[in-house]
Design an enzyme around this catalytic site. Structure first.
Site, PDB file in Angstrom:
ATOM      1  N   THR A   1       0.815  -1.210   0.000  1.00  0.00           N
ATOM      2  CA  THR A   1       0.000   0.000   0.000  1.00  0.00           C
ATOM      3  C   THR A   1       0.850   1.263   0.000  1.00  0.00           C
ATOM      4  O   THR A   1       0.434   2.293  -0.539  1.00  0.00           O
ATOM      5  CB  THR A   1      -0.934   0.022   1.214  1.00  0.00           C
ATOM      6  OG1 THR A   1      -0.154   0.007   2.414  1.00  0.00           O
ATOM      7  CG2 THR A   1      -1.869  -1.187   1.208  1.00  0.00           C
ATOM      8  N   ASP A   2       2.025   1.207   0.594  1.00  0.00           N
ATOM      9  CA  ASP A   2       2.891   2.380   0.693  1.00  0.00           C
ATOM     10  C   ASP A   2       3.417   2.790  -0.678  1.00  0.00           C
ATOM     11  O   ASP A   2       3.314   3.951  -1.088  1.00  0.00           O
ATOM     12  CB  ASP A   2       4.051   2.060   1.640  1.00  0.00           C
ATOM     13  CG  ASP A   2       4.477   3.268   2.458  1.00  0.00           C
ATOM     14  OD1 ASP A   2       3.833   4.322   2.345  1.00  0.00           O
ATOM     15  OD2 ASP A   2       5.452   3.150   3.219  1.00  0.00           O
ATOM     16  N   ASP A   3       4.009   1.843  -1.404  1.00  0.00           N
ATOM     17  CA  ASP A   3       4.501   2.160  -2.748  1.00  0.00           C
ATOM     18  C   ASP A   3       3.363   2.506  -3.690  1.00  0.00           C
ATOM     19  O   ASP A   3       3.482   3.424  -4.508  1.00  0.00           O
ATOM     20  CB  ASP A   3       5.295   0.974  -3.309  1.00  0.00           C
ATOM     21  CG  ASP A   3       6.690   0.916  -2.723  1.00  0.00           C
ATOM     22  OD1 ASP A   3       7.587   1.576  -3.260  1.00  0.00           O
ATOM     23  OD2 ASP A   3       6.871   0.210  -1.718  1.00  0.00           O
TER      24      ASP A   3
ATOM     25  N   ARG B   1      -0.649   8.316   4.357  1.00  0.00           N
ATOM     26  CA  ARG B   1      -0.160   8.369   2.979  1.00  0.00           C
ATOM     27  C   ARG B   1      -1.227   7.858   2.011  1.00  0.00           C
ATOM     28  O   ARG B   1      -1.376   8.391   0.907  1.00  0.00           O
ATOM     29  CB  ARG B   1       1.126   7.564   2.829  1.00  0.00           C
ATOM     30  CG  ARG B   1       1.736   7.671   1.428  1.00  0.00           C
ATOM     31  CD  ARG B   1       3.142   7.146   1.401  1.00  0.00           C
ATOM     32  NE  ARG B   1       4.036   7.995   2.149  1.00  0.00           N
ATOM     33  CZ  ARG B   1       4.871   7.547   3.097  1.00  0.00           C
ATOM     34  NH1 ARG B   1       4.918   6.271   3.398  1.00  0.00           N
ATOM     35  NH2 ARG B   1       5.658   8.392   3.736  1.00  0.00           N
TER      36      ARG B   1
END
Length: 653
Positions: free
Chosen positions: A388-390, A464
């Site tokens: 999920t971050d990338d 984010r």
């Protein structure tokens, strides 16, 4: 106009001109670092367990004479602390497991126990509890090389791969990174291989008690009834069944585990595309008698060799590569510094990112069904493990491109947005790789002492994700957004900061939360935001910058305290700018610090580790953090002063 009015305006104009020059210098430097195919990637540096484990693997494979052993050992010698031992971040104290593996690796490389440096290290290790106090993964390395009996290691029964998803404990109830280690380790535990070393390579001197005595794989609690003791009892039962050969499903489970591993070779730079499971993959192949010249073994070893960096007479290893992450952040930095310029560079980067989109189901699909694959991973190739971050960072980068956003990107964006929405946890937050992998009881199993058994929601990733969604029409008032905001607000610390799971630490978490809340339309005049702003200002260093040591994970009273770094200064500035503080003296002082420390190549130099792998266990230095993050802060500060007259109205993306 009077002189008293004109002089401050001149000083401001001069200062803004200097900021613009710094932005231009950083912009040029970032373009100079772009690879020919359009992507960016910087070195990803970890602690010495990487070099140690590489040496231990070569020793297990019978390659103690491999020249890379000496080169990696030279690097270990450079990193030994003056008092002896090895830490897991620069400036940190010696850590027991890191030190045991480094000492053992040096013995294998030919260093004698009587050398002063080895004596210092041995004394320190024994003062920390001896080799028997090392964590479960270290114990397995000791058992592989005959320094401990397997009975002292935690049981990792392969039969767990047979358990269904609905069962309380199954392989998909643990974090993705633990899963990619657990499966090959379960095969190793089934075979229990041992490579005999020369006597001079043994490390009996590191144990407080004879290494051959029977010991628990983890320390029992004083309370008779506890989850730790329960799982130790289960561990004892497994070991007893093995001694009596009452494991009828073991061979079948091992075959399933090996098949699971081999399935994940596809579109991957090694199992899990990170070093620890890649090491165990090679060990498993040796257990299966796969010869060195077999294409599978050669492939497995090549993935490890690709992580090697030779420099002078040393060898160091990266834990993995970070190109998708670095490329997305570099694009954002370029856009902050130069708006719509650099069309060719941007187009090349967008093409490169489009090719990295995930288009196949991965481990996440065991928990999240009915969703078309989408999103992005961290490395060059890791199709089973988008995160999920990338994915969020790529979505932010693509949204920031404006007129450069090609029509062909829209299907990938649509798929990624749907995937992100489906990955939201039941507590309202987002984790990294999976949904609802948060059963805290599982942290009590004996092999969970690497502090990474679970993948729970965290404020930094949740914020984010909100920031990324804000670019595609999501706003406060929508149920899933409000759900996530409630999670974030519940996690605010008493001092006003937020914990950072994937970067060091409270500076990282607080920056990302403020930016995410501002982007999604949260009221930045609200009390939680004002508390966070006060905390950021309170921990600003007298030099004008910010810094925080990895020590804050062990001692939260150290939040926001540490050597000043360019990346952490940028995070604090980005958070304050998002909170409408661009006009304040604190922000100006932070920008001045960045101006005064920028180097000729447009970047900044920093030694501390500001990235986090596993809190309290493994930390990282992203070599490009000190390039694109300061550039973002400078660019957004300049944009504010060039385009916005009322600072209270400015909340940058």
């Amino acid at each position: 106009m009077s002189l008293s009015v004109a002089e401050p305006e001149k000083r401001t104009a001069h200062f803004l001109a200097a900021v613009a020059e710094a932005a231009e210098r950083g912009h040029r430097g970032l373009l100079d670092r772009q690879r020919s195919d359009g992507h960016w990637v910087g070195e990803l540096q970890g602690d010495t367990i990487l070099e140690s484990e590489f040496i231990l693997l070569l020793a297990f494979l019978g390659k103690t004479n491999d020249p890379r052993v000496l080169l990696a050992a030279n690097y270990l010698v450079q990193k030994e602390l003056p008092e002896g031992g090895w830490g897991n971040y620069p400036g940190g104290p010696a850590e027991i497991s890191t030190s045991v593996k480094a000492y053992f690796a040096l013995k294998i490389a030919g260093h004698d126990a009587h050398e002063p440096r080895m004596q210092r290290a041995a004394k320190l290790i024994k003062d920390l509890g001896g080799a028997e106090a090392a964590n479960s993964f270290t114990r397995f390395y000791l058992a592989l090389l005959g320094q401990l009996p397997y009975s002292a290691c935690a049981s990792v029964p392969a039969e767990i791969v047979l358990l269904p998803r609905w069962f309380f404990f199954n392989m998909y109830a643990m974090s993705a990174w633990s899963r990619t280690i657990f499966v090959p380790l379960s095969v190793v535990d089934a075979f229990k291989p041992v490579t005999k070393l020369l006597d001079r390579m043994a490390i009996a001197e590191l144990f407080r008690e004879p290494h051959t005595i029977s010991r628990w794989p983890a320390t029992p609690t004083k309370q008779w009834v506890s989850w730790t003791n329960f799982f130790l009892g289960i561990d004892w039962c497994f070991k007893t069944l093995e001694r009596w050969r009452l494991t009828p499903f073991r061979k079948y489970a091992v075959r399933k585990a090996v098949a699971w591993m081999r399935e994940r070779y596809s579109k991957s730079d090694g199992l899990g595309a990170i070093l620890p499971p890649m090491v165990y993959n090679a060990i498993v192949l040796r257990c299966l008698d796969v010869p060195d010249d077999d294409p599978e073994m050669q492939w497995a070893m090549k993935q490890l060799e690709d992580l090697c960096i030779f420099e002078g007479d040393t060898l160091r290893l990266q834990p993995c590569f970070s190109p998708v992450w670095d490329t997305a952040l570099s694009l954002i930095g370029l856009m902050d510094a130069d708006g719509d310029g650099n069309a060719d560079a941007i187009d090349a980067a967008v093409r490169w990112l489009r090719e990295k989109e995930v288009r196949q189901p991965g481990d996440w699909s065991k928990t999240v069904g009915g969703i078309e694959p989408g999103g992005w991973f961290f490395e060059y190739r890791n199709a089973f493990y988008p995160d999920t971050d990338d994915t969020s960072m790529v979505l932010i980068a693509l949204a920031r491109l404006g007129r450069h956003l090609k029509e062909e990107c829209r299907p990938a964006i649509h798929r990624a947005l749907n995937w992100l929405a489906a990955m939201q946890n039941s507590d309202g937050g987002w984790a990294a790789f999976d949904r609802d992998v948060n059963n805290e009881i599982l942290e009590k199993v004996p092999f969970a002492d690497h502090n990474a058994m679970l993948d729970p929601s965290c404020p930094d990733i949740t914020a984010r994700v909100l920031e990324s969604l804000s670019h595609y029409g999501y706003r406060v008032g929508q149920p899933n957004v409000d759900w996530a905001i409630r999670f974030i607000l519940r996690r605010q610390e008493e001092n006003g900061s937020w914990f950072g799971r994937w970067g060091v630490n409270y500076l990282y978490g607080t920056w990302q939360v403020l930016v995410g809340l501002a982007a999604i339309g949260f009221d930045m005049r609200s009390e939680p935001v004002r508390r966070a702003v006060r905390w950021l200002k309170d921990v600003q260093n007298s030099e004008g910058g910010w810094g925080e040591s990895c020590r804050s994970y062990d001692d939260p009273s150290q939040a926001g305290i540490g050597p000043v770094t360019a990346s952490q200064t940028a995070w604090a500035l980005l958070g304050l700018i998002a909170a409408g503080e661009s006009h304040t003296e604190e922000v100006r002082a932070g920008i001045e610090y960045l101006l005064n420390t920028q180097e000729d190549d447009g970047g900044w130099s920093e030694e501390p580790f500001t990235g986090t792998g596993f809190p309290r266990v493994f930390y990282l230095k992203y070599h490009m953090y000190s390039v694109y993050f300061p550039l973002m802060a400078i660019g957004r500060y300049l944009k504010y002063h060039n385009t916005v007259s009322n600072p209270c109205d400015f909340h940058s993306a």
